[in-house]
Design a protein around this motif. Structure first.
Motif: not given
Length: 509
Positions: A229-243
């Motif tokens: 997500l930070q690098t732009g390789e992915a644009q969406y993360i559902p169920t993002f890790p709470t930590e």
């Protein structure tokens, strides 16, 4: 009961114009588990189900708030006792292979799903259907064996999505590798860790979709998904890790959102296997696990301890009881069961970061009452076979299974019957606790035998009270949904059942 109707106009509103210039490109979604298949009538996991919404659509579905909406249907009417449902279908829609979507296609799909000879795992969604009639080219009539107030909600479940009859005739069981629907995207490629779909240029909703394609990529390690997500390789993360919530909040190009869920997590205990066939042991394990600590350690506080067999946001929920952390009580029950010295067992869990953290937490908690728990990670395909694919209860080797469940019909029936009904043992449905109580079964049956909300509420209150006391699971918590996305991305939503909607996805410069 008054005739029910859902009008198309309220559900298919015009797309909201985005600020700035909207431009098309492909969307990559990073998820924590592998997809297990591409036949909606067969897959059992929310991730696979919701990913297939890219390709398939049902007669009905849900909006981002999980409110029932018409999709391939325009409206419906039900008779007074909920045994007949007449459904008007949209006209002029074609499947991706050019086959017409019409009453014959809808009948073909429902008949396929309802036929017990096909052994489809989502058959229970329509098992109460006695007959499907194609009244005319754009109307079907469902006649049920008995009243079923949740019929339309069941048709909105992803397991009841419509598949091209021509494709089913051509591919048979191999439809699992060759999906053909009416959705906004057409199938390109699937491997265990990657699903690729491309824009359907002939989609029936004008101006949609707004991205060229979607790739769903399985990345089990939480930090790796965040890095994408930070690098732009992915644009969406559902169920993002709470930590990683604090870390993501410091990134100006990423937006994070927390919303309520209807997902309850638990550890199913095999009630047919010693020592879990002893109520005292099952209750002891519940008292031995600190649910508040579970929410803090596993979900970083984005969680509430479970107080029933279904989450509070689900219709007909009642607070069923309390298993407040009490080691003395747990030890007392273990002593009564003749197991003061404890025993050794194993817990199965998905092989992603979050599930393994939860299983390890359970391991540490139960060690306090001399229960040695070995954590066994399972890949999605292995779990589908070892957990859900067992033919006979006596062949089940599961002891403890950590997982979660959401009622993807939006109705209490689907939050209870698949998991705790005595006729829902795998492979028919998903009662991996192999729990059976005749009084619970009778109350479940009463809840689906009427469309009267008051009678259904009474039945489900009884189910919750009895099943909670029987403790077929270690009841854990109900987490919030956390999703993270690039700020340039709009139109992506997590559903309360932890599914997601991507049809409206768009990028702005």
């Amino acid at each position: 009961m008054k005739l029910k109707s859902i009008l198309l106009s309220s559900a298919l509103a015009a797309a909201v114009m985005l600020p700035g210039t909207v431009w098309a490109k492909s969307l990559t979604v990073a998820v924590q588990d592998n997809l297990t298949g591409l036949d909606p009538a067969v897959v059992n996991d929310t991730l696979s189900q919701t990913s297939l919404r890219l390709i398939y659509q049902g007669l009905f579905g849900f909006d981002k708030d999980m409110k029932l909406i018409p999709l391939l249907a325009e409206s419906y009417e039900a008779n007074e006792n909920a045994t007949e449902f007449t459904i008007k279908l949209r006209k002029g829609i074609k499947f991706h292979d050019g086959t017409d979507f019409n009453a014959a296609a809808a009948k073909f799909n429902i008949d396929r799903l309802a036929n017990p000879d096909n052994k489809l795992s989502r058959r229970s969604l329509v098992s109460m259907v006695k007959e499907v009639q194609a009244v005319d080219d754009s109307t079907i009539k469902l006649t049920l064996k008995e009243p079923f107030g949740a019929m339309v909600a069941s048709l909105a479940h992803p397991g009841a999505m419509m598949i091209s009859p021509a494709a089913l005739e051509k591919f048979g069981k191999d439809i699992d590798r060759n999906p053909v629907g009416t959705g906004p995207f057409t199938f390109k490629h699937w491997a265990a860790d990657t699903l690729e779909v491309v824009k359907n240029d002939n989609y029936w909703k004008e101006g949609m979709p707004k991205v060229d394609g979607v790739t769903i990529r399985s990345v089990p390690e939480s930090g790796a998904r965040f890095a994408m997500l930070q690098t732009g390789e992915a644009q969406y993360i559902p169920t993002f890790p709470t930590e990683l919530m604090k870390a993501v909040e410091n990134n100006p190009n990423v937006q994070v959102e927390a919303t309520p869920s209807i997902v309850e997590t638990y550890v199913a205990m095999n009630n047919l296997r010693k020592p879990f066939d002893d109520l005292r042991v099952r209750q002891a394990l519940n008292y031995a696990v600190d649910k508040d600590a579970f929410c803090k350690v596993v979900s970083n506080g984005y969680c509430s301890p479970a107080d029933s067999i279904i989450p509070s946001a689900l219709a007909f929920h009642v607070k069923a009881g309390d298993y407040t952390f009490n080691l003395d009580k747990a030890k007392e029950l273990m002593k009564e069961a003749g197991l003061e010295a404890g025993f050794e067992t194993e817990v199965w869990a998905a092989s992603n970061t979050g599930s393994l953290r939860a299983a390890q937490f359970i391991q540490q908690q139960l060690a306090q009452i001399n229960v040695k728990v070995n954590v066994v990670p399972l890949e999605a395909g292995v779990a589908a076979q070892k957990v859900w694919g067992v033919d006979k209860p006596e062949d089940a080797t599961v002891q403890l299974y950590y997982g979660g469940w959401s009622a993807s019909t939006g109705d209490a029936d689907w939050g209870i019957r698949p998991l705790l009904y005595g006729q829902s043992f795998p492979p028919a449905m998903f009662n991996v606790a192999y729990y059976k109580n005749p009084k619970v079964d009778a109350a479940i049956e009463a809840g689906i035998a009427t469309a009267d909300p008051a009678k259904r509420a009474e039945a489900y209150a009884e189910v919750q009270k009895l099943a909670w006391q029987d403790a077929p699971w270690i009841f854990l918590g109900v987490g919030q949904n956390i999703a993270a996305k690039s700020k340039s991305l709009s139109g992506v939503y997590m559903l309360p059942d932890r599914g997601f909607l991507l049809e409206d996805a768009a990028f702005a410069e």
